[in-house]
Design an enzyme around this catalytic site. Structure first.
Site, PDB file in Angstrom:
ATOM      1  N   ALA A  16      20.362  30.149  12.845  1.00 22.50           N
ATOM      2  CA  ALA A  16      19.686  31.222  12.119  1.00 22.50           C
ATOM      3  C   ALA A  16      18.282  31.445  12.664  1.00 22.50           C
ATOM      4  O   ALA A  16      17.692  30.591  13.331  1.00 22.50           O
ATOM      5  CB  ALA A  16      19.617  30.870  10.633  1.00 22.50           C
ATOM      6  N   ASP A  17      17.718  32.589  12.304  1.00 26.62           N
ATOM      7  CA  ASP A  17      16.377  32.947  12.755  1.00 26.62           C
ATOM      8  C   ASP A  17      15.333  31.942  12.289  1.00 26.62           C
ATOM      9  O   ASP A  17      14.405  31.589  13.034  1.00 26.62           O
ATOM     10  CB  ASP A  17      16.042  34.356  12.248  1.00 26.62           C
ATOM     11  CG  ASP A  17      14.670  34.822  12.690  1.00 26.62           C
ATOM     12  OD1 ASP A  17      14.453  34.954  13.911  1.00 26.62           O
ATOM     13  OD2 ASP A  17      13.816  35.045  11.825  1.00 26.62           O
ATOM     14  N   LEU A  77      22.590  27.849   7.549  1.00 26.40           N
ATOM     15  CA  LEU A  77      23.609  28.890   7.384  1.00 26.40           C
ATOM     16  C   LEU A  77      23.229  29.827   6.239  1.00 26.40           C
ATOM     17  O   LEU A  77      22.382  29.498   5.403  1.00 26.40           O
ATOM     18  CB  LEU A  77      24.961  28.238   7.083  1.00 26.40           C
ATOM     19  CG  LEU A  77      25.555  27.381   8.200  1.00 26.40           C
ATOM     20  CD1 LEU A  77      26.739  26.583   7.673  1.00 26.40           C
ATOM     21  CD2 LEU A  77      25.972  28.246   9.386  1.00 26.40           C
ATOM     22  N   LYS A 100      16.983  26.657   1.820  1.00 29.48           N
ATOM     23  CA  LYS A 100      17.027  27.126   0.437  1.00 29.48           C
ATOM     24  C   LYS A 100      17.801  28.444   0.391  1.00 29.48           C
ATOM     25  O   LYS A 100      17.842  29.164   1.386  1.00 29.48           O
ATOM     26  CB  LYS A 100      15.608  27.274  -0.126  1.00 29.48           C
ATOM     27  CG  LYS A 100      14.679  28.197   0.694  1.00 29.48           C
ATOM     28  CD  LYS A 100      14.942  29.668   0.417  1.00 29.48           C
ATOM     29  CE  LYS A 100      14.352  30.538   1.450  1.00 29.48           C
ATOM     30  NZ  LYS A 100      14.902  31.906   1.412  1.00 29.48           N
ATOM     31  N   TYR A 238       4.778  43.877   2.140  1.00 31.73           N
ATOM     32  CA  TYR A 238       4.833  42.426   2.277  1.00 31.73           C
ATOM     33  C   TYR A 238       3.751  41.777   1.421  1.00 31.73           C
ATOM     34  O   TYR A 238       2.563  42.048   1.583  1.00 31.73           O
ATOM     35  CB  TYR A 238       4.642  42.029   3.738  1.00 31.73           C
ATOM     36  CG  TYR A 238       4.869  40.558   3.992  1.00 31.73           C
ATOM     37  CD1 TYR A 238       6.153  40.075   4.191  1.00 31.73           C
ATOM     38  CD2 TYR A 238       3.812  39.660   4.007  1.00 31.73           C
ATOM     39  CE1 TYR A 238       6.382  38.728   4.409  1.00 31.73           C
ATOM     40  CE2 TYR A 238       4.026  38.308   4.227  1.00 31.73           C
ATOM     41  CZ  TYR A 238       5.308  37.855   4.432  1.00 31.73           C
ATOM     42  OH  TYR A 238       5.528  36.519   4.640  1.00 31.73           O
ATOM     43  N   THR A 258       4.052  31.669   3.222  1.00 29.43           N
ATOM     44  CA  THR A 258       4.382  31.796   4.642  1.00 29.43           C
ATOM     45  C   THR A 258       3.170  31.662   5.562  1.00 29.43           C
ATOM     46  O   THR A 258       3.077  32.392   6.555  1.00 29.43           O
ATOM     47  CB  THR A 258       5.057  33.151   4.896  1.00 29.43           C
ATOM     48  OG1 THR A 258       4.164  34.205   4.476  1.00 29.43           O
ATOM     49  CG2 THR A 258       6.379  33.266   4.153  1.00 29.43           C
TER      50      THR A 258
END
Length: 330
Positions: A16-17, A77, A100, A238, A258
């Site tokens: 995944a990214d 995943l 998560k 955002y 983040t």
């Protein structure tokens, strides 16, 4: 299994990214971890990941879980695939770091955590932001009376719209915005307000043609009457923030969830006759959590506190689903 003095040999189940941008660079930089294998349904993608992170073996999912020299598995995943593959990894005797949310519902989360505990394995939900030192500082400031007695907590995590093909718009794969973004303000509320938090009401905006939750708002409350206003979604500008309103002031933290390792977070404090900004040290929350995971495995640390938070978070998400008013949107 690896001896305590040896690095933890980790297999990566899915490309995944988030693994590419954040978790695998942190693992590659951690002396206590060796990225030993990568698995993906797309072999070319797996080989691209392997080339970027030390050329570990490229294996199939089942082959990776069967490998006797893999101590632990990282699972990035899509959300709705977690329960099946986490269970398979635990039954194969692997410790697990799972992105998560741990699963899509409280029952399956309870079952996985109980399975890990029964086998003496570490199962850690990869909620990263509590491992950033800015949150430790904020919690200490609140305890020291920075805003007086806390009255209200507000937390927001929203992102702009994604392409229609994005898996987050597939409830059967990505699970929608509640599971993807809503986890952050819910976990923040638990971190700051404690496990007795209860959901009172919620509104979920649901895309009519897919049934995916695209945004929402949650009202929760502690037994002592501190309210929590939690906003999330993927149809906004955002924003990632936490704010604490008290009897004598307001504290606000931007980039609450983040912050890149190069960012010095800034706390904003407002009182009637006072405005202050406090610049905090840089920190690497992904580096911190992968070290925490490796240490938990290599030292046999007790994970009951972490498991209890994941269980409570999953139950709150179930409560949101149960209590929410759903509004269909195009």
């Amino acid at each position: 299994m690896a001896a305590a003095q040896d690095p933890l040999r980790v297999g990566v189940l899915g490309c995944a990214d988030i693994a590419w941008r954040r978790t695998l660079p942190a693992m590659a930089a951690c002396p206590d971890i060796e990225v030993a294998a990568v698995a993906s349904r797309d072999e070319a993608k797996a080989r691209r990941f392997a080339a970027a992170f030390g050329d570990p073996r490229v294996l199939g999912y089942e082959e990776l879980l069967a490998s006797r020299d893999i101590d632990a598995v990282y699972i990035p995943l899509p959300a709705m695939f977690h329960a099946d593959w986490v269970a398979k990894a635990l039954r194969a005797g692997k410790h697990v770091l799972a992105e998560k949310p741990l699963t899509g519902d409280a029952k399956s989360a309870d079952e996985l955590l109980a399975l890990a505990e029964s086998r003496g394995l570490v199962l850690l939900e990869n909620v990263v932001f509590p491992h950033h030192s800015q949150h430790v500082r904020v919690r200490q400031m609140l305890a020291d009376g920075a805003v007086g007695d806390l009255r209200d907590f507000t937390s927001v995590f929203t992102i702009p719209p994604l392409s229609d093909e994005n898996m987050r718009y597939r409830p059967d794969i990505g699970g929608g915005a509640l599971l993807d973004m809503g986890v952050y303000p819910i976990r923040a509320a638990l971190y700051y307000l404690g496990p007795a938090l209860e959901v009172l009401h919620a509104v979920l905006r649901v895309r009519a043609r897919t049934g995916a939750v695209v945004s929402g708002r949650i009202l929760a409350c502690t037994p002592g009457g501190v309210t929590a206003d939690l906003v999330f979604g993927m149809e906004h500008s955002y924003r990632t923030s936490c704010a604490f309103a008290g009897s004598s002031g307001l504290l606000r933290l931007d980039r609450a969830f983040t912050p890149p390792p190069s960012l010095q977070p800034v706390l904003h404090i407002e009182r009637q006759d006072h405005r202050e900004e406090i610049t905090l040290p840089m920190d690497d929350q992904f580096g911190n959590i992968v070290r925490y995971f490796a240490n938990a495995v290599l030292t046999g640390s007790n994970m009951l506190d972490q498991s209890a938070v994941s269980r409570r978070q999953a139950r709150l998400i179930d409560d949101v689903e149960r209590l929410a008013i759903r509004i269909e949107v195009p």
